[in-house]
Scaffold this motif. Structure first.
Motif, PDB file in Angstrom:
ATOM      1  N   ILE A   1      -7.583 -38.286 -39.025  1.00  0.00           N
ATOM      2  CA  ILE A   1      -7.673 -37.718 -37.682  1.00  0.00           C
ATOM      3  C   ILE A   1      -9.122 -37.651 -37.193  1.00  0.00           C
ATOM      4  N   GLY A   2     -10.056 -37.507 -38.120  1.00  0.00           N
ATOM      5  CA  GLY A   2     -11.472 -37.427 -37.748  1.00  0.00           C
ATOM      6  C   GLY A   2     -12.022 -38.711 -37.152  1.00  0.00           C
ATOM      7  N   THR A   3     -11.305 -39.813 -37.284  1.00  0.00           N
ATOM      8  CA  THR A   3     -11.765 -41.090 -36.732  1.00  0.00           C
ATOM      9  C   THR A   3     -11.365 -41.269 -35.265  1.00  0.00           C
ATOM     10  N   LEU A   4     -10.512 -40.364 -34.757  1.00  0.00           N
ATOM     11  CA  LEU A   4     -10.062 -40.469 -33.369  1.00  0.00           C
ATOM     12  C   LEU A   4     -11.130 -39.941 -32.425  1.00  0.00           C
ATOM     13  N   ASP A   5     -11.273 -40.597 -31.287  1.00  0.00           N
ATOM     14  CA  ASP A   5     -12.218 -40.152 -30.267  1.00  0.00           C
ATOM     15  C   ASP A   5     -11.489 -39.203 -29.315  1.00  0.00           C
ATOM     16  N   CYS A   6     -11.654 -37.910 -29.527  1.00  0.00           N
ATOM     17  CA  CYS A   6     -10.984 -36.896 -28.708  1.00  0.00           C
ATOM     18  C   CYS A   6     -11.941 -36.169 -27.777  1.00  0.00           C
ATOM     19  N   LYS A   7     -13.212 -36.474 -27.846  1.00  0.00           N
ATOM     20  CA  LYS A   7     -14.231 -35.747 -27.091  1.00  0.00           C
ATOM     21  C   LYS A   7     -13.907 -35.737 -25.601  1.00  0.00           C
ATOM     22  N   ASP A   8     -13.726 -34.532 -25.063  1.00  0.00           N
ATOM     23  CA  ASP A   8     -13.461 -34.312 -23.636  1.00  0.00           C
ATOM     24  C   ASP A   8     -12.196 -34.995 -23.128  1.00  0.00           C
ATOM     25  N   LYS A   9     -11.246 -35.273 -24.027  1.00  0.00           N
ATOM     26  CA  LYS A   9      -9.989 -35.914 -23.624  1.00  0.00           C
ATOM     27  C   LYS A   9      -8.841 -34.921 -23.733  1.00  0.00           C
ATOM     28  N   PHE A  10      -7.939 -34.977 -22.750  1.00  0.00           N
ATOM     29  CA  PHE A  10      -6.731 -34.170 -22.841  1.00  0.00           C
ATOM     30  C   PHE A  10      -5.937 -34.671 -24.037  1.00  0.00           C
ATOM     31  N   THR A  11      -5.539 -33.758 -24.894  1.00  0.00           N
ATOM     32  CA  THR A  11      -4.845 -34.131 -26.121  1.00  0.00           C
ATOM     33  C   THR A  11      -3.584 -33.297 -26.258  1.00  0.00           C
ATOM     34  N   ALA A  12      -2.432 -33.964 -26.203  1.00  0.00           N
ATOM     35  CA  ALA A  12      -1.142 -33.275 -26.293  1.00  0.00           C
ATOM     36  C   ALA A  12      -0.805 -32.942 -27.739  1.00  0.00           C
ATOM     37  N   ILE A  13      -0.251 -31.769 -27.929  1.00  0.00           N
ATOM     38  CA  ILE A  13       0.332 -31.383 -29.208  1.00  0.00           C
ATOM     39  C   ILE A  13       1.826 -31.264 -28.935  1.00  0.00           C
ATOM     40  N   LYS A  14       2.585 -32.239 -29.396  1.00  0.00           N
ATOM     41  CA  LYS A  14       4.020 -32.267 -29.136  1.00  0.00           C
ATOM     42  C   LYS A  14       4.679 -31.297 -30.111  1.00  0.00           C
ATOM     43  N   ILE A  15       5.320 -30.288 -29.551  1.00  0.00           N
ATOM     44  CA  ILE A  15       6.047 -29.344 -30.393  1.00  0.00           C
ATOM     45  C   ILE A  15       7.458 -29.187 -29.858  1.00  0.00           C
ATOM     46  N   HIS A  16       8.257 -28.420 -30.563  1.00  0.00           N
ATOM     47  CA  HIS A  16       9.622 -28.119 -30.145  1.00  0.00           C
ATOM     48  C   HIS A  16       9.658 -26.641 -29.806  1.00  0.00           C
ATOM     49  N   PHE A  17       9.756 -26.313 -28.505  1.00  0.00           N
ATOM     50  CA  PHE A  17       9.790 -24.914 -28.086  1.00  0.00           C
ATOM     51  C   PHE A  17      11.107 -24.255 -28.449  1.00  0.00           C
ATOM     52  N   GLY A  18      12.158 -25.038 -28.607  1.00  0.00           N
ATOM     53  CA  GLY A  18      13.472 -24.486 -28.929  1.00  0.00           C
ATOM     54  C   GLY A  18      14.311 -24.286 -27.688  1.00  0.00           C
ATOM     55  N   GLU A  19      15.580 -24.043 -27.924  1.00  0.00           N
ATOM     56  CA  GLU A  19      16.528 -23.748 -26.851  1.00  0.00           C
ATOM     57  C   GLU A  19      16.698 -22.237 -26.783  1.00  0.00           C
ATOM     58  N   LEU A  20      17.159 -21.767 -25.656  1.00  0.00           N
ATOM     59  CA  LEU A  20      17.437 -20.340 -25.537  1.00  0.00           C
ATOM     60  C   LEU A  20      18.461 -19.933 -26.602  1.00  0.00           C
ATOM     61  N   GLY A  21      18.143 -18.912 -27.352  1.00  0.00           N
ATOM     62  CA  GLY A  21      19.052 -18.421 -28.382  1.00  0.00           C
ATOM     63  C   GLY A  21      19.041 -19.213 -29.671  1.00  0.00           C
ATOM     64  N   ASN A  22      18.167 -20.193 -29.801  1.00  0.00           N
ATOM     65  CA  ASN A  22      18.124 -21.049 -30.987  1.00  0.00           C
ATOM     66  C   ASN A  22      16.875 -20.707 -31.801  1.00  0.00           C
ATOM     67  N   MET A  23      16.989 -20.753 -33.109  1.00  0.00           N
ATOM     68  CA  MET A  23      15.855 -20.427 -33.968  1.00  0.00           C
ATOM     69  C   MET A  23      15.193 -21.678 -34.570  1.00  0.00           C
ATOM     70  N   ALA A  24      15.652 -22.875 -34.207  1.00  0.00           N
ATOM     71  CA  ALA A  24      15.075 -24.112 -34.752  1.00  0.00           C
ATOM     72  C   ALA A  24      13.919 -24.560 -33.866  1.00  0.00           C
ATOM     73  N   PHE A  25      12.708 -24.239 -34.269  1.00  0.00           N
ATOM     74  CA  PHE A  25      11.537 -24.595 -33.483  1.00  0.00           C
ATOM     75  C   PHE A  25      10.336 -24.633 -34.410  1.00  0.00           C
TER      76      PHE A  25
END
Length: 128
Positions: free
Chosen positions: A30-54
């Motif tokens: 990961i240290g080889t990636l050029d992220c300086k001043d770039k928008f960087t998404a962290i894709k996560i799973h927020f879950g569904e309402l009432g669901n605990m899988a996240f």
């Protein structure tokens, strides 16, 4: 052929699972990636309402911290699902996010653990 990195789920004092994830992504380069001043998404799973899988907030927080050390401008993101539910289309997905955040603002002291974790992850990735 690609090189594959993995770890087990064992932890010990001073070496938590988020720390192991950090070591894993560093070993993967990961240290080889050029992220300086770039928008960087962290894709996560927020879950569904009432669901605990996240995805727990501590993983997203550790990844955001690591990426910001590299100069990235981090944010969390999620994707719609192919199955029916509260994230199967953009409108319902936004409504779900709104309901979660409405709960975070309205019930800050008495919110469920899942909402607390999501609130923490958002606050952390925003740099607050």
């Amino acid at each position: 052929m690609s090189e594959v990195f993995f770890t087990n789920f064992r932890s010990r004092p001073g070496r938590s699972l988020p720390k192991k994830m950090e070591l894993l992504v560093k070993a993967a380069g990961i240290g080889t990636l050029d992220c300086k001043d770039k928008f960087t998404a962290i894709k996560i799973h927020f879950g569904e309402l009432g669901n605990m899988a996240f995805l727990r907030h501590n993983y997203a927080s550790r990844m955001a911290e690591l990426l910001r050390q590299m100069g990235a401008r981090t944010f969390l993101t999620d994707t719609n699902t192919l199955y029916s539910g509260s994230r199967s289309n953009a409108v319902d997905h936004l409504r779900t996010a709104y309901l979660i955040w409405r709960g975070v603002e309205k019930y800050r002291d008495g919110m469920c653990q899942r909402c607390r974790e999501i609130a923490f992850a958002f606050r952390f990735t925003a740099g607050h």
